[in-house]
Design a protein around this motif. Structure first.
Motif, PDB file in Angstrom:
ATOM      1  N   PRO A   1       0.790  -1.238   0.000  1.00 47.10           N
ATOM      2  CA  PRO A   1       0.000   0.000   0.000  1.00 47.10           C
ATOM      3  C   PRO A   1       0.816   1.280   0.000  1.00 47.10           C
ATOM      4  O   PRO A   1       1.976   1.319   0.418  1.00 47.10           O
TER       5      PRO A   1
ATOM      6  N   THR B   1       1.422   5.094   1.542  1.00 56.09           N
ATOM      7  CA  THR B   1       1.523   5.527   2.936  1.00 56.09           C
ATOM      8  C   THR B   1       1.546   7.048   3.027  1.00 56.09           C
ATOM      9  O   THR B   1       1.936   7.734   2.083  1.00 56.09           O
TER      10      THR B   1
ATOM     11  N   VAL C   1      -2.500   3.252   3.892  1.00 52.37           N
ATOM     12  CA  VAL C   1      -3.877   3.413   3.423  1.00 52.37           C
ATOM     13  C   VAL C   1      -4.229   2.238   2.509  1.00 52.37           C
ATOM     14  O   VAL C   1      -3.372   1.467   2.095  1.00 52.37           O
ATOM     15  N   ASN C   2      -5.522   2.118   2.197  1.00 56.56           N
ATOM     16  CA  ASN C   2      -5.978   0.983   1.400  1.00 56.56           C
ATOM     17  C   ASN C   2      -5.689   1.143  -0.085  1.00 56.56           C
ATOM     18  O   ASN C   2      -5.498   0.154  -0.807  1.00 56.56           O
ATOM     19  N   GLU C   3      -5.704   2.372  -0.549  1.00 54.31           N
ATOM     20  CA  GLU C   3      -5.359   2.656  -1.934  1.00 54.31           C
ATOM     21  C   GLU C   3      -4.796   4.059  -2.040  1.00 54.31           C
ATOM     22  O   GLU C   3      -5.095   4.894  -1.180  1.00 54.31           O
TER      23      GLU C   3
ATOM     24  N   GLY D   1       1.796  -2.372   8.103  1.00 52.62           N
ATOM     25  CA  GLY D   1       0.412  -1.933   8.163  1.00 52.62           C
ATOM     26  C   GLY D   1       0.190  -1.020   9.358  1.00 52.62           C
ATOM     27  O   GLY D   1       1.021  -0.891  10.262  1.00 52.62           O
TER      28      GLY D   1
ATOM     29  N   SER E   1      -9.839   6.596   2.255  1.00 55.38           N
ATOM     30  CA  SER E   1      -9.471   5.330   2.869  1.00 55.38           C
ATOM     31  C   SER E   1      -9.506   5.427   4.388  1.00 55.38           C
ATOM     32  O   SER E   1      -9.300   6.494   4.960  1.00 55.38           O
ATOM     33  N   THR E   2      -9.755   4.298   5.018  1.00 52.73           N
ATOM     34  CA  THR E   2      -9.442   4.154   6.436  1.00 52.73           C
ATOM     35  C   THR E   2      -7.958   3.811   6.547  1.00 52.73           C
ATOM     36  O   THR E   2      -7.269   3.640   5.534  1.00 52.73           O
TER      37      THR E   2
ATOM     38  N   ASN F   1      -5.023   1.388   6.855  1.00 51.21           N
ATOM     39  CA  ASN F   1      -4.862  -0.002   6.427  1.00 51.21           C
ATOM     40  C   ASN F   1      -3.978  -0.741   7.432  1.00 51.21           C
ATOM     41  O   ASN F   1      -2.773  -0.521   7.490  1.00 51.21           O
ATOM     42  N   ASP F   2      -4.581  -1.632   8.195  1.00 51.14           N
ATOM     43  CA  ASP F   2      -3.831  -2.374   9.209  1.00 51.14           C
ATOM     44  C   ASP F   2      -3.168  -3.640   8.674  1.00 51.14           C
ATOM     45  O   ASP F   2      -2.413  -4.290   9.386  1.00 51.14           O
TER      46      ASP F   2
END
Length: 328
Positions: A27, A29, A44-46, A167, A317-318, A320-321
């Motif tokens: 991902p 960052t 982040v997710n994307e 993550g 995005s939330t 991303n863990d």
């Protein structure tokens, strides 16, 4: 036992590899997170980058294809961050006998301030780790990812590669020795990201930063960093928001971003918790309490940039863990 010896011992008790090819996503960052220059970042997710890696019969590393880079990245494995970091990893575990072919697919803008080189590097390292059946903690790859960052921007910092690899929200407590801490965060914290399509090279963006600061400014910055970390632990979004102020780096880097302060005012007026520069820029980001507000802010800022004849990309995005993941 040190990390590298742990990897060697793990691989010695396993088959040489579990599969001949793997497709990995890593991902983007957001580094610095306004007040935490070189010590804070989150994933982040994307967007993100993808690497397809295959084991070959001929020892050594090759790069057979790069897409999405408009011809800007080198196919020479000695000059590409992905292959260089993979080579360091293989040397450390005495596995230079194997052959590796790399396809790099850039799915995110280069020079965006969103950790483009970090995403590529992490995807490559996670791919070789997976191919060799290395199931040790991903944090063992961090020193090799930092080698890629050193090649990309002249400084081996970890505030992009650490969250891309691990993550979540990450604190680099120390570089010597390297000490990385994953931080908790509110689940309902959303991020609106806008990348104005202008050129802000990372090396140049670092060079304009002051080398000396006065004690009063340092005390203010320390308080903000401590407040942000406390807000994350306490799940206190208000504290997070009022701590995200930077009096050291943002004042100079903001000059490289068109209408930075106008965009910040727009975002805050629309309900953003905070607003700042992602990494070295030109991307900017805002934290919000919900997805709808993040989308509205993203659209508003992109429309503003269109109005001043600047193209842009937007992402919502939330945090991303998960970090990198095997796609197939």
């Amino acid at each position: 036992m040190n990390d590298i010896q742990e990897v060697k011992d793990t691989l010695a008790t396993k088959p040489q590899h579990l599969t001949d090819s793997v497709h990995v996503f890593a991902p983007a960052t957001v580094a610095n997170v306004v007040c935490g220059f070189d010590v804070l970042g989150f994933a982040v997710n994307e967007p993100g980058d993808e690497v397809i890696m295959r084991l070959t019969n001929k020892p050594g590393i090759t790069i057979s294809k790069i897409t999405g880079d408009e011809g800007r990245l080198p196919l020479n494995p000695a000059k590409n961050t992905v292959s260089v970091s993979v080579e360091h990893y293989l040397k450390s575990i005495d596995r230079t006998d194997i052959g590796v072919d790399i396809e790099l697919h850039k799915k995110m803008p280069i020079g965006s301030g969103l950790g483009s080189s970090s995403a590529s590097t992490v995807a490559g390292l996670f791919a070789i780790k997976t191919l060799l059946g290395d199931d040790t903690d991903p944090s063992t790859l961090l020193p090799f990812a930092m080698k890629g960052e050193e090649m990309a921007c002249g400084h081996g910092h970890a505030d992009n590669v650490a969250p891309a690899l691990l993550g979540g929200f990450v604190l680099i407590r120390s570089y010597e020795p390297l000490d990385v801490v994953r931080l908790p965060h509110p689940e309902n914290l959303w991020c609106a990201i806008v990348f104005p399509d202008v050129d802000v090279p990372t090396r140049e963006a670092r060079q304009i930063i002051r080398n000396k600061i006065n004690m009063k400014d340092a005390v203010t910055q320390w308080g903000n960093i401590a407040g942000l970390v406390s807000g994350l632990f306490m799940q206190d979004i208000d504290l997070i928001g009022r701590s995200m102020k930077d009096i050291l780096v943002e004042p100079v880097r903001s000059m490289l971003i068109p209408d930075f302060y106008e965009m910040r005012q727009m975002a805050m007026d629309m309900g953003a918790v905070s607003f700042g520069i992602s990494g070295s820029g030109p991307s900017v980001f805002a934290f919000t309490r919900d997805e709808e507000t993040a989308k509205l802010i993203t659209n508003k800022l992109r429309n503003h940039l269109t109005g001043i004849k600047i193209g842009s990309y937007g992402y919502v995005s939330t945090i991303n863990d998960a970090g990198p993941r095997v796609m197939c």
